[in-house]
Design a protein around this motif. Structure first.
Motif, PDB file in Angstrom:
ATOM      1  N   LEU A   1     -21.602 -35.790 -87.733  1.00 17.84           N
ATOM      2  CA  LEU A   1     -22.865 -36.478 -87.549  1.00 17.84           C
ATOM      3  C   LEU A   1     -23.776 -35.608 -86.680  1.00 17.84           C
ATOM      4  N   TYR A   2     -25.084 -35.854 -86.792  1.00 17.38           N
ATOM      5  CA  TYR A   2     -26.049 -35.018 -86.063  1.00 17.38           C
ATOM      6  C   TYR A   2     -27.182 -35.881 -85.536  1.00 17.38           C
ATOM      7  N   TRP A   3     -27.504 -35.677 -84.247  1.00 19.08           N
ATOM      8  CA  TRP A   3     -28.630 -36.373 -83.616  1.00 19.08           C
ATOM      9  C   TRP A   3     -29.284 -35.449 -82.609  1.00 19.08           C
ATOM     10  N   GLU A   4     -30.587 -35.493 -82.562  1.00 18.82           N
ATOM     11  CA  GLU A   4     -31.336 -34.729 -81.578  1.00 18.82           C
ATOM     12  C   GLU A   4     -32.594 -35.507 -81.248  1.00 18.82           C
TER      13      GLU A   4
ATOM     14  N   GLU B   1     -28.967 -37.889 -95.492  1.00 15.91           N
ATOM     15  CA  GLU B   1     -28.707 -39.328 -95.429  1.00 15.91           C
ATOM     16  C   GLU B   1     -28.658 -39.725 -93.960  1.00 15.91           C
ATOM     17  N   ILE B   2     -29.181 -40.906 -93.638  1.00 19.66           N
ATOM     18  CA  ILE B   2     -29.228 -41.382 -92.260  1.00 19.66           C
ATOM     19  C   ILE B   2     -28.372 -42.627 -92.125  1.00 19.66           C
ATOM     20  N   LEU B   3     -27.564 -42.659 -91.058  1.00 18.48           N
ATOM     21  CA  LEU B   3     -26.677 -43.779 -90.784  1.00 18.48           C
ATOM     22  C   LEU B   3     -27.040 -44.425 -89.455  1.00 18.48           C
ATOM     23  N   ALA B   4     -26.918 -45.752 -89.371  1.00 19.57           N
ATOM     24  CA  ALA B   4     -27.035 -46.457 -88.096  1.00 19.57           C
ATOM     25  C   ALA B   4     -25.663 -46.460 -87.442  1.00 19.57           C
ATOM     26  N   ARG B   5     -25.624 -46.103 -86.163  1.00 24.00           N
ATOM     27  CA  ARG B   5     -24.361 -46.046 -85.435  1.00 24.00           C
ATOM     28  C   ARG B   5     -24.451 -46.938 -84.195  1.00 24.00           C
ATOM     29  N   GLY B   6     -23.532 -47.862 -84.075  1.00 27.57           N
ATOM     30  CA  GLY B   6     -23.501 -48.777 -82.945  1.00 27.57           C
ATOM     31  C   GLY B   6     -22.096 -48.898 -82.409  1.00 27.57           C
ATOM     32  N   GLY B   7     -21.688 -50.127 -82.078  1.00 32.27           N
ATOM     33  CA  GLY B   7     -20.324 -50.351 -81.612  1.00 32.27           C
ATOM     34  C   GLY B   7     -20.265 -50.820 -80.173  1.00 32.27           C
ATOM     35  N   TRP B   8     -19.080 -50.734 -79.615  1.00 28.16           N
ATOM     36  CA  TRP B   8     -18.822 -51.258 -78.267  1.00 28.16           C
ATOM     37  C   TRP B   8     -18.371 -50.133 -77.354  1.00 28.16           C
ATOM     38  N   ILE B   9     -18.624 -50.302 -76.070  1.00 25.47           N
ATOM     39  CA  ILE B   9     -18.137 -49.341 -75.093  1.00 25.47           C
ATOM     40  C   ILE B   9     -16.853 -49.884 -74.483  1.00 25.47           C
ATOM     41  N   ALA B  10     -16.011 -48.965 -74.019  1.00 27.67           N
ATOM     42  CA  ALA B  10     -14.795 -49.333 -73.281  1.00 27.67           C
ATOM     43  C   ALA B  10     -14.671 -48.356 -72.128  1.00 27.67           C
ATOM     44  N   SER B  11     -15.420 -48.596 -71.058  1.00 27.55           N
ATOM     45  CA  SER B  11     -15.453 -47.689 -69.921  1.00 27.55           C
ATOM     46  C   SER B  11     -14.167 -47.800 -69.108  1.00 27.55           C
TER      47      SER B  11
ATOM     48  N   ARG C   1     -29.760 -43.899 -84.859  1.00 30.66           N
ATOM     49  CA  ARG C   1     -29.666 -43.442 -86.245  1.00 30.66           C
ATOM     50  C   ARG C   1     -29.381 -41.953 -86.257  1.00 30.66           C
ATOM     51  N   MET C   2     -28.379 -41.568 -87.070  1.00 29.75           N
ATOM     52  CA  MET C   2     -27.912 -40.187 -87.083  1.00 29.75           C
ATOM     53  C   MET C   2     -27.862 -39.660 -88.506  1.00 29.75           C
ATOM     54  N   PHE C   3     -27.969 -38.347 -88.648  1.00 30.49           N
ATOM     55  CA  PHE C   3     -27.813 -37.704 -89.953  1.00 30.49           C
ATOM     56  C   PHE C   3     -26.327 -37.661 -90.308  1.00 30.49           C
ATOM     57  N   ALA C   4     -26.021 -37.959 -91.566  1.00 34.28           N
ATOM     58  CA  ALA C   4     -24.636 -38.090 -92.010  1.00 34.28           C
ATOM     59  C   ALA C   4     -24.071 -36.771 -92.520  1.00 34.28           C
ATOM     60  N   GLU C   5     -22.748 -36.724 -92.625  1.00 39.25           N
ATOM     61  CA  GLU C   5     -22.057 -35.581 -93.201  1.00 39.25           C
ATOM     62  C   GLU C   5     -22.537 -35.357 -94.645  1.00 39.25           C
TER      63      GLU C   5
ATOM     64  N   TYR D   1     -22.134 -41.860 -73.552  1.00 40.09           N
ATOM     65  CA  TYR D   1     -22.639 -40.899 -74.518  1.00 40.09           C
ATOM     66  C   TYR D   1     -22.084 -41.148 -75.916  1.00 40.09           C
ATOM     67  N   ARG D   2     -22.933 -40.894 -76.887  1.00 35.06           N
ATOM     68  CA  ARG D   2     -22.505 -40.781 -78.283  1.00 35.06           C
ATOM     69  C   ARG D   2     -22.841 -39.361 -78.726  1.00 35.06           C
ATOM     70  N   SER D   3     -21.884 -38.689 -79.322  1.00 42.44           N
ATOM     71  CA  SER D   3     -22.075 -37.282 -79.645  1.00 42.44           C
ATOM     72  C   SER D   3     -22.866 -37.090 -80.943  1.00 42.44           C
ATOM     73  N   GLY D   4     -24.010 -36.410 -80.797  1.00 38.68           N
ATOM     74  CA  GLY D   4     -24.765 -35.954 -81.959  1.00 38.68           C
ATOM     75  C   GLY D   4     -24.688 -34.448 -82.097  1.00 38.68           C
ATOM     76  N   VAL D   5     -23.778 -33.826 -81.327  1.00 39.29           N
ATOM     77  CA  VAL D   5     -23.582 -32.379 -81.389  1.00 39.29           C
ATOM     78  C   VAL D   5     -22.991 -32.036 -82.752  1.00 39.29           C
ATOM     79  N   SER D   6     -23.651 -31.158 -83.470  1.00 38.34           N
ATOM     80  CA  SER D   6     -23.328 -30.992 -84.888  1.00 38.34           C
ATOM     81  C   SER D   6     -22.403 -29.814 -85.159  1.00 38.34           C
ATOM     82  N   VAL D   7     -21.693 -29.929 -86.257  1.00 43.76           N
ATOM     83  CA  VAL D   7     -20.918 -28.832 -86.842  1.00 43.76           C
ATOM     84  C   VAL D   7     -21.354 -28.731 -88.299  1.00 43.76           C
ATOM     85  N   SER D   8     -21.711 -27.532 -88.739  1.00 44.00           N
ATOM     86  CA  SER D   8     -22.197 -27.358 -90.108  1.00 44.00           C
ATOM     87  C   SER D   8     -21.642 -26.078 -90.704  1.00 44.00           C
TER      88      SER D   8
END
Length: 367
Positions: A281-284, A299-309, A322-326, A353-360
């Motif tokens: 996934l990719y976000w900037e 393609e763009i995906l909505a990403r949510g969910g729960w935290i567990a600190s 919203r993030m770019f998809a694979e 943090y949610r990682s939008g650091v990309s690998v391509s």
């Protein structure tokens, strides 16, 4: 960059990988990069403490070029000593893809579009070599579309031999019945939870699981790699995904060097019109100039969910982004960054943090 391939073997364990908008009854067959990163960092924090994980995450802000990157997970299949790895099909046509309007092209296109994941050998040929998509590939896809059942498929074609049509055979989804009991009224509620189980046939020496790629800069602290391995082992014991209290999502990790095919894929030669296909996934926050030029396809995906600190002990819904998809393709190399998705009423003094650091991966695109 220094690359490693990590295989996750789930054995007989079930797993539940939820997605935004999917209820408990459904599950994905794989884990995306942001979920993997979050779970991994949480395990890292449990082992090495708040200060250590803070320093690790701080590096993504101050020196992103020195940070490690992880791809999403994808299916692999093992048969004896042979492994087949699958990658997401880029959202652009491969070189040589036909553009004619013959009658059989409608069926041919339907089969092509269902190939959301391709075996490594075919992915490499279609998108990184001069050969690209061939007339034989087209004929084989037409034969596949016209086949009434599995017995009618052409088993001599390159696509079939590489496992192009076998992706869905290496996992299956099951519904497990469960009962929730109200703590006050003792009223019961019957429901189902979806799980994924990966293919496993010991008598045939076959199994399947998930894998991902991780990259480090050339000059990186080897202690970090060691600590990440230890943290991943802890994550494997605890499990990844949902329903971990029932033992779901447990795995054993295996770190490997890349073989020659992977090396060719990471550093292909003679790309005519180089673009970059996401395998994470990719976000900037601010997209770079030229990223969304006409040749981009995404393609763009909505990403949510729960935290567990691990430091607050609280569970809250994180902010959605919203993030770019694979499989998304861009004309320039996307970098990405971490997104702070702290809930508004989260009062603790650390970020979420949610990682939008990309690998391509570099690819050719069709004219």
């Amino acid at each position: 960059m220094c690359w490693k391939l990590v295989r996750l073997n789930f054995g007989q364990n079930l797993a539940h990988f939820g997605e935004v908008g999917i209820g408990l009854e459904q599950t994905s067959e794989r884990v995306r990069s942001d979920t993997l990163f979050s779970a991994w960092i949480s395990a890292y924090a449990k082992l090495f403490g708040k200060e250590a994980v803070g320093q690790l995450l701080k590096g993504y802000e101050e020196h992103p070029e020195l940070a490690f990157r992880v791809s999403s997970t994808f299916i692999y299949r093992r048969k004896g000593n042979r492994y087949t790895y699958y990658l997401p099909r880029p959202l652009v046509f491969p070189k040589g893809y036909p553009g004619s309007s013959e009658e059989d092209d409608l069926e041919f296109a339907k089969v092509y579009k269902k190939l959301n994941y391709l075996p490594l050998k075919i992915w490499h040929r279609w998108y990184q070599t001069e050969i690209g998509f061939t007339e034989d590939d087209r004929e084989e896809l037409i034969t596949k579309a016209q086949a009434g059942n599995e017995k009618d498929i052409d088993r001599n074609g390159d696509l079939y031999k590489a496992g192009t049509f076998d992706y869905s055979k290496f996992f299956k989804f099951d519904l497990v019945p469960k009962v929730a009991v109200d703590r006050i009224t003792r009223a019961t509620n019957f429901y189902h939870t979806g799980f994924v189980k990966f293919h496993r046939e010991p008598e045939k020496d076959e199994d399947a699981g998930l894998y991902f790629l991780i990259s480090f800069p050339h000059s990186f602290d080897r202690t970090l790699e060691k600590n990440l391995k230890i943290s991943l082992d802890l994550l494997g014991e605890e499990g990844i995904g949902g329903e971990r209290s029932t033992g779901a999502g447990r795995f054993e990790a295996e770190w490997l060097e890349l073989d020659n095919l992977w090396t060719d894929i990471l550093k292909p030669s003679n790309l005519i019109n180089p673009h970059y296909c996401l395998i994470s996934l990719y976000w900037e926050k601010s997209l770079p100039d030229g990223l969304l030029r006409k040749s981009a396809c995404y393609e763009i995906l909505a990403r949510g969910g729960w935290i567990a600190s691990p430091f607050s002990g609280r569970q809250l819904r994180r902010q959605s982004i919203r993030m770019f998809a694979e499989g998304s393709v861009f004309p320039i190399l996307p970098q990405g960054e971490l997104a702070d998705v702290r809930p508004k009423d989260f009062k603790n003094n650390h970020s979420i943090y949610r990682s939008g650091v990309s690998v391509s991966l570099p690819i050719n695109t069709s004219e």
